[in-house]
Design a protein around this motif. Structure first.
Motif, PDB file in Angstrom:
ATOM      1  N   UNK A 203       0.825  -1.210   0.000  1.00  0.00           N
ATOM      2  CA  UNK A 203       0.000   0.000   0.000  1.00  0.00           C
ATOM      3  C   UNK A 203       0.859   1.261   0.000  1.00  0.00           C
TER       4      UNK A 203
ATOM      5  N   UNK B 192       1.843   1.757  -3.459  1.00  0.00           N
ATOM      6  CA  UNK B 192       0.671   2.198  -4.237  1.00  0.00           C
ATOM      7  C   UNK B 192       0.454   3.700  -4.065  1.00  0.00           C
ATOM      8  N   UNK B 193       0.462   4.176  -2.819  1.00  0.00           N
ATOM      9  CA  UNK B 193       0.221   5.602  -2.570  1.00  0.00           C
ATOM     10  C   UNK B 193       1.377   6.454  -3.098  1.00  0.00           C
TER      11      UNK B 193
ATOM     12  N   UNK C  43       0.999   6.671  -6.812  1.00  0.00           N
ATOM     13  CA  UNK C  43      -0.143   7.535  -7.121  1.00  0.00           C
ATOM     14  C   UNK C  43       0.277   9.004  -7.055  1.00  0.00           C
ATOM     15  N   UNK C  44       1.064   9.357  -6.029  1.00  0.00           N
ATOM     16  CA  UNK C  44       1.534  10.741  -5.910  1.00  0.00           C
ATOM     17  C   UNK C  44       2.468  11.101  -7.063  1.00  0.00           C
TER      18      UNK C  44
ATOM     19  N   UNK D 173       2.709   9.806 -10.097  1.00  0.00           N
ATOM     20  CA  UNK D 173       2.039   9.876 -11.397  1.00  0.00           C
ATOM     21  C   UNK D 173       1.052  11.040 -11.487  1.00  0.00           C
ATOM     22  N   UNK D 174       0.532  11.484 -10.331  1.00  0.00           N
ATOM     23  CA  UNK D 174      -0.375  12.635 -10.354  1.00  0.00           C
ATOM     24  C   UNK D 174       0.370  13.880 -10.806  1.00  0.00           C
TER      25      UNK D 174
ATOM     26  N   UNK E 193       3.073  13.865 -12.640  1.00  0.00           N
ATOM     27  CA  UNK E 193       3.737  13.635 -13.919  1.00  0.00           C
ATOM     28  C   UNK E 193       2.741  13.719 -15.058  1.00  0.00           C
TER      29      UNK E 193
ATOM     30  N   UNK F 257      -0.016   2.379 -17.190  1.00  0.00           N
ATOM     31  CA  UNK F 257      -0.155   2.798 -15.789  1.00  0.00           C
ATOM     32  C   UNK F 257      -1.075   1.851 -15.032  1.00  0.00           C
ATOM     33  N   UNK F 258      -2.185   1.453 -15.653  1.00  0.00           N
ATOM     34  CA  UNK F 258      -3.090   0.499 -15.006  1.00  0.00           C
ATOM     35  C   UNK F 258      -2.336  -0.768 -14.616  1.00  0.00           C
TER      36      UNK F 258
ATOM     37  N   UNK G 100       0.056  -0.244 -11.625  1.00  0.00           N
ATOM     38  CA  UNK G 100      -0.625  -0.205 -10.330  1.00  0.00           C
ATOM     39  C   UNK G 100      -1.202  -1.555  -9.932  1.00  0.00           C
TER      40      UNK G 100
ATOM     41  N   UNK H 254       4.664  16.330  -2.240  1.00  0.00           N
ATOM     42  CA  UNK H 254       4.176  15.259  -3.106  1.00  0.00           C
ATOM     43  C   UNK H 254       2.666  15.072  -2.950  1.00  0.00           C
TER      44      UNK H 254
END
Lengths: 201, 330
Positions: B91, B94-95, B98-99, B101-102, B104, B114-115, B118, B296
């Motif tokens: 996890x 994962x987080x 997520x930060x 790629x948000x 980028x 990306x799917x 993850x 981030x």
């Protein structure tokens, strides 16, 4: 019981996927009857805005959803009608019925609404032109607060034709209440409403 | 006398060592909480408390509160055993991803890549740690994902900024999944004369990394004058680095009895962890700035996002893991 569990699971899942953190930029959250109008980029929009609202407001707020998507299939119907308590509208304009009728009824009953004035999804950062629905609702209920909301990043999470969302953090920005001016023309009002969302980008 | 004390410490049962450590960390946090509370009381009884000091104290208090939560989550995961620890780090990855790629700018053509990163790569990579499959664990991302991710993207036929997009996704996956996962990967090492105690080593590693961050912040706030890299990270000072770094190395040396190391080796390992952690903080800060952000994310109150908390870990973990693997496993 099942509805409550599903609701909690939905909230958890949406937060895990896209965060949906609220930012109250223009005004503090209020339980007064409101229409939250926002840009429409993906199937996750309704859920993200609904999750971002404080629980007390969420309980009184009904998303407006298209019957041709949310009304199809048992699971989607259950989520739309029971979990989200959505107002389903017919996007196929017919002569016999006013597509806004269910919305006017919900506003008359004292509910708040989540509305996409563009009427359709476009996977882009800026909203396209607004349709007239928002104007007619505001005209019929001038005392209802109009709250512009901008959903960022979501257009990247689920482009059209994708099955799986990509987890990216979406921030839900709530702007200042849009004032209703009785003598304003429809087109000017809609431009002003769209500009209120653009100013939150 | 001292030797006798040292031998007693070393001879303790691993479970007792573990609970002793948790107790020590809780005691430190309790002191920090009390200090924060007292400072705030003092400030509020003043006639006109300065806005800046109040902001600093409030940030300090929320940081300490976040530490309580983080330590609690970590301890629960440790008590749940290897699976619990691996799920927790899954996890965290994962987080962190997520930060990354948000911030980028990716395009629609990267969606499938990306799917898969993850939802396939994270579970698969952590599953390999769980099953002790070291060989595949070490090449899955640097070899297979490195080649296959751009291959999936290329099928979308979008050549706009293709190299930048591919490289940024690689970096996100390397840092958030591969590098961070080397911390829980310590659990798969068969360390000589240390069987069944790997959780202690993971605890040791995380404690040194995070203590180094905290003490550099504390020393920097108290004595900081000379900025090390004002352009990249305005909060990092030479005084903070030296004071925080040396005191962390001292603590690391004193914790040799929970590790497979001698006191001298423990000092060396702590030095490497402090140095790599510092560099990780700088590099991740530079990346953040080049992507146009200050933090981030905002997941952890007072700290910023998950990556703000894990930047040092991502640089220190792989190096520490390989040093332990090379020198302390058969």
């Amino acid at each position: 019981m099942l509805i409550d569990i599903t609701r909690l699971a939905m909230i958890g899942l949406v937060r895990l996927l896209v965060g949906a953190h609220p930012r109250w930029v223009g005004a503090a959250p209020s339980v007064a009857q409101s229409i939250y109008f926002t840009n429409h980029t993906s199937h996750l929009d309704t859920l993200a805005l609904w999750v971002a609202l404080p629980a007390a407001i969420r309980a009184k707020t009904r998303p407006v959803a298209a019957k041709d998507y949310w009304g199809r299939g048992k699971i989607k119907r259950f989520i739309a009608l029971k979990v989200l308590n959505a107002v389903l509208i017919d996007r196929e304009v017919s002569r016999h019925s006013d597509p806004l009728a269910p919305l006017l009824a919900a506003l008359a009953a004292g509910d708040s609404l989540i509305l996409f004035p563009e009427g359709t999804r476009k996977a882009q950062a800026e909203p396209s032109d607004f349709k007239g629905g928002l104007y007619h609702l505001a005209e019929a209920f001038p005392h209802v607060k109009l709250i512009p909301v901008y959903l960022d990043t979501l257009h990247r999470c689920m482009p059209k034709g994708s099955y799986l969302p990509v987890p990216l953090i979406c921030t839900v920005r709530f702007g200042a209440t849009l004032t209703w001016q009785a003598d304003e023309h429809k087109k000017a009002f809609l431009t002003r409403a769209r500009a209120a969302i653009l100013s939150l980008i | 006398m001292l030797t006798h004390f040292a031998n007693t410490l070393e001879a303790l049962d691993p479970t007792h060592k573990f609970y002793g450590l948790i107790g020590a960390v809780a005691a430190l946090l309790l002191i920090a909480s009390i200090v924060g509370w007292v400072l705030k009381r003092q400030l509020l009884t003043k006639n006109n408390p300065s806005e800046k000091s109040l902001k600093l104290i409030n940030n300090l208090i929320s940081r300490v509160n976040a530490w309580w939560v983080m330590v609690a989550i970590l301890v629960i995961a440790f008590l749940a055993g290897k699976l619990g620890t691996i799920i927790l780090f899954g996890f965290i990855s994962y987080f962190a991803l997520r930060e990354f790629m948000t911030l980028t700018p990716t395009r629609a053509g990267d969606h499938r890549t990306l799917s898969l990163a993850f939802f396939l790569l994270i579970p698969l990579h952590y599953y390999l740690i769980y099953t002790n499959w070291y060989g595949l664990f070490s090449v899955l991302i640097p070899v297979y994902a490195f080649l296959l991710m751009p291959s999936i993207s290329v099928l979308a036929q979008d050549t706009e900024h293709f190299l930048e997009r591919a490289a940024k996704i690689q970096w996100g996956v390397m840092i958030s999944i591969y590098c961070i996962s080397h911390a829980p990967a310590l659990l798969l090492l068969p360390i000589t004369h240390f069987e069944g105690q790997n959780t202690l080593l993971l605890f040791y590693f995380l404690l040194i990394v995070q203590l180094s961050d905290v003490l550099q912040y504390v020393f920097g706030n108290l004595f900081g004058k000379t900025k090390v890299a004002p352009v990249v990270s305005p909060n990092k000072t030479l005084e903070g680095l030296i004071g925080g770094g040396l005191s962390t190395i001292l603590v690391g040396t004193g914790l040799w009895w929970i590790t497979p190391f001698t006191p001298l080796q423990s000092a060396g390992m702590a030095t490497v962890i402090v140095a790599m952690g510092f560099l990780g903080g700088l590099v991740m800060s530079a990346i953040k700035r080049s992507l146009g952000a200050k933090d981030w994310g905002n997941m952890i109150e007072g700290h910023g996002g998950m990556l703000d908390r894990m930047d040092s870990v991502s640089f220190a973990a792989p190096v520490f893991f390989h040093l332990v693997r090379y020198y302390f496993t058969p």
